[in-house]
Write an enzyme that holds these catalytic residues in place. Structure first.
Site, PDB file in Angstrom:
ATOM      1  N   CYS A   1      34.148  39.675  53.249  1.00  0.00           N
ATOM      2  CA  CYS A   1      35.026  40.458  53.857  1.00  0.00           C
ATOM      3  C   CYS A   1      34.420  41.579  55.041  1.00  0.00           C
ATOM      4  O   CYS A   1      34.858  41.558  56.295  1.00  0.00           O
ATOM      5  CB  CYS A   1      35.924  41.329  53.115  1.00  0.00           C
ATOM      6  SG  CYS A   1      34.860  41.710  51.531  1.00  0.00           S
TER       7      CYS A   1
HETATM    8  N1  LIG Z   1      38.014  40.364  46.961  1.00  0.00           N
HETATM    9  C1  LIG Z   1      37.939  40.295  48.011  1.00  0.00           C
HETATM   10  O1  LIG Z   1      38.253  41.180  49.050  1.00  0.00           O
HETATM   11  C2  LIG Z   1      36.908  39.224  48.727  1.00  0.00           C
HETATM   12  C3  LIG Z   1      36.133  38.304  48.028  1.00  0.00           C
HETATM   13  N2  LIG Z   1      35.468  37.194  48.577  1.00  0.00           N
HETATM   14  C4  LIG Z   1      34.780  36.288  47.502  1.00  0.00           C
HETATM   15  O2  LIG Z   1      35.773  35.332  47.075  1.00  0.00           O
HETATM   16  C5  LIG Z   1      35.574  35.012  45.871  1.00  0.00           C
HETATM   17  C6  LIG Z   1      36.705  35.300  44.960  1.00  0.00           C
HETATM   18  O3  LIG Z   1      37.117  36.539  45.156  1.00  0.00           O
HETATM   19  P1  LIG Z   1      38.030  37.381  44.280  1.00  0.00           P
HETATM   20  O4  LIG Z   1      39.388  36.579  44.029  1.00  0.00           O
HETATM   21  O5  LIG Z   1      38.237  38.847  44.632  1.00  0.00           O
HETATM   22  O6  LIG Z   1      37.615  37.436  42.912  1.00  0.00           O
HETATM   23  P2  LIG Z   1      38.227  37.545  41.411  1.00  0.00           P
HETATM   24  O7  LIG Z   1      37.161  38.132  40.435  1.00  0.00           O
HETATM   25  O8  LIG Z   1      39.328  38.285  41.593  1.00  0.00           O
HETATM   26  O9  LIG Z   1      38.570  36.183  40.803  1.00  0.00           O
HETATM   27  C7  LIG Z   1      37.605  35.051  40.427  1.00  0.00           C
HETATM   28  C8  LIG Z   1      38.470  34.088  39.507  1.00  0.00           C
HETATM   29  O10 LIG Z   1      37.548  33.052  39.308  1.00  0.00           O
HETATM   30  C9  LIG Z   1      37.807  32.413  37.980  1.00  0.00           C
HETATM   31  N3  LIG Z   1      36.565  32.559  37.308  1.00  0.00           N
HETATM   32  C10 LIG Z   1      35.578  33.523  36.896  1.00  0.00           C
HETATM   33  N4  LIG Z   1      34.392  32.996  36.429  1.00  0.00           N
HETATM   34  C11 LIG Z   1      34.770  31.504  36.392  1.00  0.00           C
HETATM   35  C12 LIG Z   1      33.923  30.341  35.984  1.00  0.00           C
HETATM   36  N5  LIG Z   1      32.797  30.709  35.495  1.00  0.00           N
HETATM   37  N6  LIG Z   1      34.313  29.512  36.199  1.00  0.00           N
HETATM   38  C13 LIG Z   1      35.463  29.175  36.650  1.00  0.00           C
HETATM   39  N7  LIG Z   1      36.515  30.163  37.090  1.00  0.00           N
HETATM   40  C14 LIG Z   1      35.744  31.304  37.022  1.00  0.00           C
HETATM   41  C15 LIG Z   1      38.753  33.758  37.328  1.00  0.00           C
HETATM   42  O11 LIG Z   1      40.147  33.031  37.646  1.00  0.00           O
HETATM   43  P3  LIG Z   1      40.696  32.168  36.005  1.00  0.00           P
HETATM   44  O12 LIG Z   1      40.444  33.252  34.900  1.00  0.00           O
HETATM   45  O13 LIG Z   1      41.998  31.940  36.577  1.00  0.00           O
HETATM   46  O14 LIG Z   1      40.000  31.081  35.953  1.00  0.00           O
HETATM   47  C16 LIG Z   1      38.684  34.727  38.326  1.00  0.00           C
HETATM   48  O15 LIG Z   1      39.969  35.434  38.184  1.00  0.00           O
HETATM   49  C17 LIG Z   1      34.018  35.632  45.468  1.00  0.00           C
HETATM   50  O16 LIG Z   1      33.136  35.025  45.497  1.00  0.00           O
HETATM   51  C18 LIG Z   1      34.211  36.981  46.253  1.00  0.00           C
HETATM   52  O17 LIG Z   1      33.108  37.473  46.554  1.00  0.00           O
HETATM   53  C19 LIG Z   1      35.261  37.079  49.907  1.00  0.00           C
HETATM   54  C20 LIG Z   1      35.914  37.988  50.717  1.00  0.00           C
HETATM   55  C21 LIG Z   1      36.883  39.235  50.217  1.00  0.00           C
HETATM   56  C1  LIG Z   2      34.677  44.269  50.777  1.00  0.00           C
HETATM   57  C2  LIG Z   2      33.973  44.269  49.300  1.00  0.00           C
HETATM   58  O1  LIG Z   2      34.223  45.067  48.197  1.00  0.00           O
HETATM   59  N1  LIG Z   2      33.062  43.162  49.154  1.00  0.00           N
HETATM   60  C3  LIG Z   2      32.476  42.961  47.786  1.00  0.00           C
HETATM   61  C4  LIG Z   2      32.440  41.700  47.367  1.00  0.00           C
HETATM   62  C5  LIG Z   2      33.545  40.586  47.974  1.00  0.00           C
HETATM   63  C6  LIG Z   2      32.757  39.885  49.373  1.00  0.00           C
HETATM   64  O2  LIG Z   2      33.637  39.587  50.395  1.00  0.00           O
HETATM   65  O3  LIG Z   2      31.503  39.529  49.107  1.00  0.00           O
HETATM   66  P1  LIG Z   2      31.017  38.104  48.859  1.00  0.00           P
HETATM   67  O4  LIG Z   2      32.189  37.056  49.430  1.00  0.00           O
HETATM   68  O5  LIG Z   2      29.875  37.979  49.702  1.00  0.00           O
HETATM   69  O6  LIG Z   2      30.835  37.900  47.470  1.00  0.00           O
HETATM   70  C7  LIG Z   2      31.412  43.845  47.638  1.00  0.00           C
HETATM   71  O7  LIG Z   2      30.869  44.419  48.875  1.00  0.00           O
HETATM   72  O8  LIG Z   2      30.695  43.602  46.757  1.00  0.00           O
END
Ligand SMILES: NC(=O)C1=CN([C@@H]2O[C@H](COP(=O)(O)OP(=O)(O)OC[C@H]3O[C@@H](n4cnc5c(N)ncnc54)[C@H](OP(=O)(O)O)[C@@H]3O)[C@@H](O)[C@H]2O)C=CC1
Ligand SMILES: CC(=O)N[C@@H](CCC(=O)OP(=O)(O)O)C(=O)O
Length: 325
Positions: free
Chosen positions: A135
């Site tokens: 992000c």
């Molecule tokens: N949040 C943001 O603004 C952004 C996030 N990202 C990246 O995108 C990815 C997802 O982010 P986000 O949605 O915020 O993360 P969350 O923590 O909100 O969701 C991740 C989900 O993955 C599932 N999970 C967790 N551990 C495991 C495991 N061991 N095996 C399988 N499933 C698992 C869980 O869902 P369940 O319990 O339903 O299985 C959990 O809710 C991350 O890598 C993050 O860094 C990238 C850009 C922006």
């Molecule tokens: C904006 C924001 O809070 N970011 C989070 C992680 C989400 C992200 O985008 O990081 P990855 O997809 O590289 O895990 C952070 O800075 O740690």
């Protein structure tokens, strides 16, 4: 119709994918995989979806979907793909950071393309595997790439960016807890945020001789969604010349708008837009870049990539209204 699977179903980015895809004219959600909510209604984890979609989380993966979105934490995409094989035709869009750097882009015979459309659109259109950008990385790269393209970067770039709490994922932590986050602000990972790798990689893709430093301080903001980034660096060219170069770079990019007026996050929150504002004082150029971390910073961009990979107009299903106030 594009048949879709979502992994990491209870999380923030998965929820945002569902919110957008359920209204996408060319997409149908085949399954939403969850390790903690299998069998329960999607609205158990995504309360706002109550009444909008009748579907349950599942612990079963359909390996034959047309595209699967991986919405897992750091390093979990790799392990998930080691344990789950998809059909040869299945496209994979990973929202995590496992495959973004060139050193990691080949995995199990799959070559992942860095999914920033404003940088790599032609390659994305022909890709089967996409590493969706981070992000902060998205907001900062969109601010910098026109300068790199025109080889105008000659000194360090000073970057300050503030994110909403949803950037850190759905699992509560001390710094996402309301009592801590409300009416508060802090910086974290100063000078060492994980996104610097992918940002430098993209800058050098356009300006190979850039060797100065991207000096980045991330902050946690007192709001849920959005990123407000400011960058400044030394530029000799006039503001008019810089604006012309930014407008030329983004001419065919429907989600990026260039302006010289003041901007704010609410102009883009809930949308897949990025607005970039430019101003100059002496030889110092200030670039402001705003996005929604969950849409252009994650799930909206992932759908933009899906549209390109399936030959659709990249804006399909992404005409989203801003929050406004
Ligand atoms: N949040 C943001 O603004 C952004 C996030 N990202 C990246 O995108 C990815 C997802 O982010 P986000 O949605 O915020 O993360 P969350 O923590 O909100 O969701 C991740 C989900 O993955 C599932 N999970 C967790 N551990 C495991 C495991 N061991 N095996 C399988 N499933 C698992 C869980 O869902 P369940 O319990 O339903 O299985 C959990 O809710 C991350 O890598 C993050 O860094 C990238 C850009 C922006
Ligand atoms: C904006 C924001 O809070 N970011 C989070 C992680 C989400 C992200 O985008 O990081 P990855 O997809 O590289 O895990 C952070 O800075 O740690």
């Amino acid at each position: 119709m594009i048949n879709i699977g979502i992994i990491g179903g209870s999380g923030y980015t998965a929820g945002e994918l569902i919110r957008i895809l359920m209204f996408h004219p060319n997409a149908t959600i085949d399954f939403v995989y969850s390790t903690t909510n299998a069998g329960k209604q999607l609205s158990v984890a995504h309360h706002d979806l109550m009444g909008d979609i009748e579907m349950n989380f599942t612990d079963t993966v359909n390996p034959n979907v047309n595209v699967v979105f991986l919405c897992l934490g750091h390093g979990k995409s790799k392990s998930f793909l080691e344990q789950n094989q998809f059909a040869n035709h299945t496209k994979i869009i990973d929202l995590g950071n496992d495959f973004r750097l060139h050193k990691d882009e080949i995995f199990d015979g799959k070559k992942f393309v860095y999914g920033l459309p404003e940088l790599n659109k032609a390659v994305i259109k022909n890709a089967q595997f996409i590493a969706n950008p981070g992000c902060f990385a998205t907001a900062i790269q969109l601010a910098l790439l026109p300068l790199a393209k025109n080889e105008m970067l000659t000194t360090d770039v000073h970057i300050n960016a503030t994110t909403g709490s949803t950037g850190a994922g759905v699992s509560p932590s001390e710094t996402t807890h309301f009592s801590w986050r409300s009416n508060n602000m802090s910086h974290y990972k100063a000078f060492e945020h994980q996104h610097l790798g992918e940002i430098n990689q993209s800058v050098n893709q356009l300006q190979a001789d850039y060797t100065n430093e991207l000096i980045f301080v991330p902050n946690r903001g007192d709001f849920a969604r959005g990123i407000f980034a400011t960058l400044y660096t030394t530029i000799e060219e006039s503001l008019e010349d810089v604006v012309a170069k930014y407008e030329a770079f983004y001419k065919d990019q429907p989600f990026v708008t260039v302006t010289t007026t003041g901007i704010n996050m609410k102009q883009v929150v809930q949308t897949n837009k990025c607005i970039i504002s430019l101003m100059k004082k002496g030889n110092r150029l200030l670039i402001t870049s705003v996005i929604d971390n969950l849409t252009k910073g994650a799930s909206g961009q992932a759908i933009q990539n899906m549209n390109l990979m399936f030959g659709l107009d990249e804006t399909t299903g992404l005409h989203l209204k801003p929050s406004g106030f």
